[in-house]
Design an enzyme around this catalytic site. Structure first.
Site, short mmCIF file in Angstrom:
data_model
loop_
_atom_site.label_atom_id
_atom_site.label_comp_id
_atom_site.label_asym_id
_atom_site.label_seq_id
_atom_site.Cartn_x
_atom_site.Cartn_y
_atom_site.Cartn_z
CG LEU A 122 -1.95 -1.19 1.21
CD1 LEU A 122 -2.80 -1.16 2.45
CD2 LEU A 122 -2.82 -1.17 -0.04
CB CYS A 123 4.47 1.92 -0.24
SG CYS A 123 5.04 1.75 1.44
CG HIS A 124 1.09 6.70 -2.05
ND1 HIS A 124 0.84 6.49 -0.71
CD2 HIS A 124 -0.10 7.03 -2.62
CE1 HIS A 124 -0.45 6.70 -0.47
NE2 HIS A 124 -1.04 7.03 -1.61
CD GLU A 161 9.40 5.45 0.06
OE1 GLU A 161 8.49 5.10 -0.70
OE2 GLU A 161 9.18 5.92 1.20
CG ASP A 175 24.04 -12.45 -0.86
OD1 ASP A 175 23.82 -13.69 -0.84
OD2 ASP A 175 24.42 -11.85 -1.88
#
Length: 208
Positions: A122-124, A161, A175
């Site tokens: 639901l992020c813009h 973000e 990683d």
């Protein structure tokens, strides 16, 4: 007469004459709004709501079209703990089989921030003005500190973000170093600060 074996008396023998029958039920205790440790005090609980839920509790994307575009910024952080072999390899400047661990993690964090709307439902999709990721070594704790910053001129904030940037950078350190340490742990992914927007500024309080 019925006896209450567990109490040892009959219900009708209870003396209630000392109770004030004019009083109503006791008042509910005052509600104290929840606040995370080391965070600024939050607003009253009744003023808070989950904006990604509609009046019927269904998930929704918030309409930010009526909001004014303003400068917004956010800072997030994460910590990656490594064993001696992995930390020593990074600290000595040795490259893993995949390359320079910290540089790759830095770039991965920046790239991750630009994909936030693809990862969080639901992020813009925000046009980012700038994303930066800094990684520093802490020999006393044998860990990597990560700080991610995001900026935009927009209708909604960039907290997610910044958080995604810090998270992806931390996962990339794992990683890059997992050949030397499978027990790497990632901790304290969190928002450190945000500015701009209707909700105002936020700064995590330092530990006492």
């Amino acid at each position: 007469m019925l006896q209450n074996d567990s109490l040892g008396f009959a219900p009708e023998e209870l003396d209630l004459t000392h109770l004030d029958q004019t009083q109503g039920p006791p008042a509910a205790p005052a509600t104290i709004p929840f606040s995370h440790e080391n965070s600024q005090p939050v607003q009253q609980a009744h003023a808070q709501q989950l904006t990604h839920l509609d009046s019927q509790g269904r998930a929704q994307m918030v309409d930010v079209g009526q909001k004014k575009a303003t400068p917004r910024a956010a800072t997030a952080s994460a910590i990656v703990h490594l064993n001696n072999a992995a930390f020593s390899a990074i600290a000595s400047g040795k490259k893993s089989a995949k390359g320079d661990a910290l540089t790759v993690a830095q770039l991965a964090g920046i790239m991750g921030a630009k994909q936030t709307a693809q990862l969080i439902p639901l992020c813009h999709n925000i046009p980012l003005d700038k994303v930066s990721v800094e990684l520093s070594l802490d020999s006393s704790e044998q860990c990597v500190h990560i700080e991610a910053n995001a900026k935009t001129q927009g209708h909604t904030g960039v907290e997610m973000e910044a958080m995604v940037a810090a998270s992806v950078a931390a996962l990339t350190v794992y990683d890059m170093c997992k050949a030397l340490d499978k027990g790497i742990t990632i901790e304290h992914i969190r928002l450190e600060a945000k500015t701009g927007g209707k909700s105002g500024d936020y700064h995590r309080l330092p530990k006492p």
